[in-house]
Each structure stands twice: as structure tokens, then as C-alpha cells.
Scaffold this motif. Structure first.
Motif, PDB file in Angstrom:
ATOM      1  N   THR A  23      52.665 -25.922   8.920  1.00 21.00           N
ATOM      2  CA  THR A  23      52.037 -26.187  10.222  1.00 21.00           C
ATOM      3  C   THR A  23      50.863 -25.239  10.400  1.00 21.00           C
ATOM      4  O   THR A  23      51.028 -24.022  10.268  1.00 21.00           O
ATOM      5  CB  THR A  23      53.045 -25.969  11.362  1.00 21.00           C
ATOM      6  OG1 THR A  23      54.161 -26.850  11.167  1.00 21.00           O
ATOM      7  CG2 THR A  23      52.398 -26.238  12.714  1.00 21.00           C
ATOM      8  N   LYS A  72      43.873 -32.846   7.438  1.00 19.20           N
ATOM      9  CA  LYS A  72      44.866 -33.716   8.071  1.00 19.20           C
ATOM     10  C   LYS A  72      45.213 -33.275   9.491  1.00 19.20           C
ATOM     11  O   LYS A  72      45.544 -34.099  10.339  1.00 19.20           O
ATOM     12  CB  LYS A  72      46.145 -33.746   7.220  1.00 19.20           C
ATOM     13  CG  LYS A  72      45.985 -34.536   5.939  1.00 19.20           C
ATOM     14  CD  LYS A  72      45.660 -35.990   6.218  1.00 19.20           C
ATOM     15  CE  LYS A  72      45.490 -36.814   4.968  1.00 19.20           C
ATOM     16  NZ  LYS A  72      45.172 -38.220   5.246  1.00 19.20           N
ATOM     17  N   LYS A  73      45.170 -31.981   9.756  1.00 18.58           N
ATOM     18  CA  LYS A  73      45.405 -31.455  11.102  1.00 18.58           C
ATOM     19  C   LYS A  73      44.553 -30.206  11.271  1.00 18.58           C
ATOM     20  O   LYS A  73      44.170 -29.565  10.295  1.00 18.58           O
ATOM     21  CB  LYS A  73      46.884 -31.087  11.312  1.00 18.58           C
ATOM     22  CG  LYS A  73      47.841 -32.254  11.399  1.00 18.58           C
ATOM     23  CD  LYS A  73      49.271 -31.750  11.664  1.00 18.58           C
ATOM     24  CE  LYS A  73      50.255 -32.904  11.726  1.00 18.58           C
ATOM     25  NZ  LYS A  73      51.658 -32.424  11.959  1.00 18.58           N
ATOM     26  N   VAL A  83      39.663 -33.992  11.631  1.00 18.46           N
ATOM     27  CA  VAL A  83      40.582 -34.684  10.730  1.00 18.46           C
ATOM     28  C   VAL A  83      39.805 -35.714   9.916  1.00 18.46           C
ATOM     29  O   VAL A  83      38.947 -36.431  10.442  1.00 18.46           O
ATOM     30  CB  VAL A  83      41.716 -35.355  11.539  1.00 18.46           C
ATOM     31  CG1 VAL A  83      42.559 -36.259  10.637  1.00 18.46           C
ATOM     32  CG2 VAL A  83      42.586 -34.299  12.193  1.00 18.46           C
TER      33      VAL A  83
END
Length: 347
Positions: A23, A72-73, A83
Motif C-alpha cells: 500500500t 496503479k495508485k 494512475v
């Protein structure tokens, strides 16, 4: 999304295992990895373990630090990226607070967290990784993701040529025509070197050096090597000599072919001691070590995108991520057939 990582289970054995999806922190991005270059340090790690062994024998060791991918994030404080954008990463994360970081020389930060080595040994051979925004770089539209993965070794060559100083009209000898040697060759050409002699023992590498603009090539095992170098660059030797092979033999040979008041730059990682006969170089010769790069990624990306720097043709062998073990075995056993291996992690 599922994440896996290729880890070094023991010297000579890579295994792919499932791992947690990372994350991104507030100042990080999450990247889906597409391509990872196989560096000489990775091959050494595969054969023998990392150059700097971990203190904890249970430490999980990843390999790979030359990579490109897709965002992607993004963390909540990230402003440079969106993104879907294509990027490459500078794999060392410095502390930003020590005297070396504050003076702009963050490549020698004693607290740097560099991929596939201490302190965390996390490698780029994974499906997804997080990385700080500050050490992530956009890829121009005309650059491929393969080229993006090779920005890192190209930056080594750019930094080495920068450390060499003024090269306009100078003579240069590069000992080692592997990936880093070929990157250094191109960087020296961009800085205006008049003569560049490449030395190696493998014909495939020397042939590539000629393609990329070397003035001449010589075999490293030639008993008349020193004399032949001087017949090309001049009777006193070369203005600048760059050792990129990382061997004691080439480091010793550098002492023989450098000119009085010339400069030797040690770019390769040399294991073991190099005996220096100071009487040979007691003519105001400078010996300079070169470590990675600092503030060189933007210029390197521009040089590749502008067509001034060819990294694409150096990558001559591709492997799928699931064949990571075979990729490293091939890199160890087939050096006559390989200049630069690249692992495709995802389409």
C-alpha cells in the motif's frame, strides 16, 4: 490484484512466492512492474549471495533494481503522477538529512535504502512495488518500457563520464564492454571524446562497441595489449581510463595505459584488493572511484528520448518472469551469447 515476488532462496536458486500487496504511503506510488534488467550485481547475488550479506540469516532477499512500470495508485500527497502513467524508478532512497544528501551527493548517503541490498533487500522482481514519488520518473511517449528499465544502467555511464570531467578532444580507454561499459562509451561520445578504445575478451561485446561508435576494440587477453593501446591513443597513454569490468586484472591494466597527469575512474565493483605500484603512476595520475549516480536520471531520460543514447540494442535477451531461475542460469553460463538480459514481468 495478486502479488508475487521472486526471492533468492539460496545461492543458485530463485523461487517465486505469493506476497502481500503493498500500500503506497502518502508520498509514494504503487507501480505494476513491467520490465526488470538483470544487472551484474544481480548475477553475483544469484551465484554467491549479496555483495553485502544481511546480518539476519533469515532475511528475505530479492533481486533486481532496474525497472519500469505503470502507476496503479498514488498516495494522498503525490502531485507529479496520475494512475496509468508509465515510469521508471531510481532504486536508491536516501535519508535526505545527512551531510552528503544535503550537499547533493545523495548517492553516497550512508543510510540509503537501495533495492536488492541493505537494509531491506527488497527486489524489483515482483508484480507490484511502492516507491517514493521523488525517486520516480515519467517516461516520454517515444520511450518504451524496455528503454525505461535501462535508464538505471545508462545513468551509471552518464555519471561516470560526468566524473571524468572535460572529455572534448580527449582520448579514452574503457576496460570492460559489458552493459555498463557500453553505456559509458556512449556517454563519453556525448561529451566529445575524440578516441575511445574498448577492451574486453568477448567478441559479441566488442562488436557491439563498434556499432555504438568505439574508435577501436582490443582483446583483453592480448599479450601486447598495452603497446596496442598506446599505438592508438598516443605513446604516453590515454587521457582518461575507465574500469567498468569490476576485476583486479582490468584495474591493474588501467595503471599501464593511463597518461601522465591522466585520470583513472573505477566504475566497476571490484572484490578483493588491487595492488597499486605507485612508481608506475607517480606522475600526478588521479584515481577516482565512481558510485552509482546522483541527479542524473532526467538527463539520461532526455538523452534516450532524443535518440542520442541507444539502450534498446544493448538488451539482447528477454525472459518471462516465470522463468526467472532460467534467466539467471543463462546469465551465468552463457556470457558469450549475452550482453544484457531483461525479464518481462507483465505484458
Amino acid at each position: 490484484m495478486k502479488n508475487t515476488v521472486a526471492i533468492l532462496e539460496k545461492p543458485g536458486k530463485m523461487v517465486i512466492k505469493e506476497t502481500q500487496m503493498p500500500t503506497p504511503k502518502d508520498d509514494e506510488v504503487l507501480i505494476e512492474v513491467k520490465y526488470v534488467g538483470i544487472c551484474g550485481s544481480d548475477v553475483h547475488g544469484f551465484e554467491h549471495g549479496p555483495y553485502i550479506p544481511p546480518k539476519d540469516p533469515n532475511q528475505v532477499i530479492g533481486l533486481g533494481h532496474e525497472c519500469s512500470g505503470i502507476i496503479k495508485k498514488i498516495g494522498k500527497n503525490v502531485r507529479k503522477f496520475k494512475v496509468g502513467q508509465r515510469v521508471c524508478i531510481e532504486p536508491g532512497v536516501p535519508c535526505y538529512t545527512c551531510e552528503f544528501c544535503l550537499s547533493g551527493h545523495y548517492n553516497i548517503c550512508p543510510n540509503v535504502d537501495f533495492m536488492a541490498t541493505q537494509p531491506n533487500y527488497r527486489g524489483a522482481l515482483t508484480n507490484y512495488l511502492t516507491h517514493p514519488e521523488a525517486m520516480t520518473f515519467h517516461l516520454p511517449e517515444n520511450m518504451s518500457l524496455i528503454e525505461g528499465a535501462l535508464v538505471e544502467p545508462a545513468a551509471v555511464g552518464i555519471h561516470a563520464a560526468k566524473m571524468a570531467g572535460d572529455l572534448l578532444g580527449k582520448s579514452v580507454v574503457i576496460l570492460g564492454a559489458g552493459c555498463i561499459g557500453l553505456m559509458t562509451l556512449q556517454a563519453c561520445k556525448l561529451k566529445g571524446a575524440a578516441k575511445i578504445v574498448m577492451i574486453d575478451i568477448l567478441d559479441n561485446r566488442l562488436n557491439k562497441a563498434i556499432e555504438l561508435g568505439a574508435t577501436a576494440t582490443l582483446k583483453g587477453n592480448d599479450p601486447q595489449l598495452t603497446e596496442k593501446v598506446k599505438s592508438i591513443v598516443g605513446e604516453y597513454g590515454a587521457d582518461v581510463v575507465l574500469e567498468t569490468a569490476g576485476s583486479i586484472f582490468t584495474a591493474e591494466k588501467a595503471l599501464e595505459v593511463v597518461k601522465r597527469r591522466g585520470k583513472i575512474l573505477i566504475v566497476g565493483s571490484i572484490a578483493g584488493g588491487v595492488p597499486v605500484e605507485f612508481l608506475k603512476i607517480n606522475r600526478e595520475v588521479t584515481i577516482q572511484t565512481v558510485f552509482r549516480y546522483a541527479n542524473d536520471f532526467p538527463a539520461t531520460i532526455d538523452s534516450i528520448a532524443n535518440g542520442d543514447f541507444d539502450v534498446d540494442s544493448i538488451a539482447d535477451r528477454f525472459f518471462n518472469y516465470q522463468d526467472t531461475q532460467k534467466a539467471f542460469e543463462f546469465s551465468v553460463n552463457n556470457k558469450k551469447e549475452l550482453i544484457k538480459g531483461v525479464i518481462k514481468v507483465a505484458d
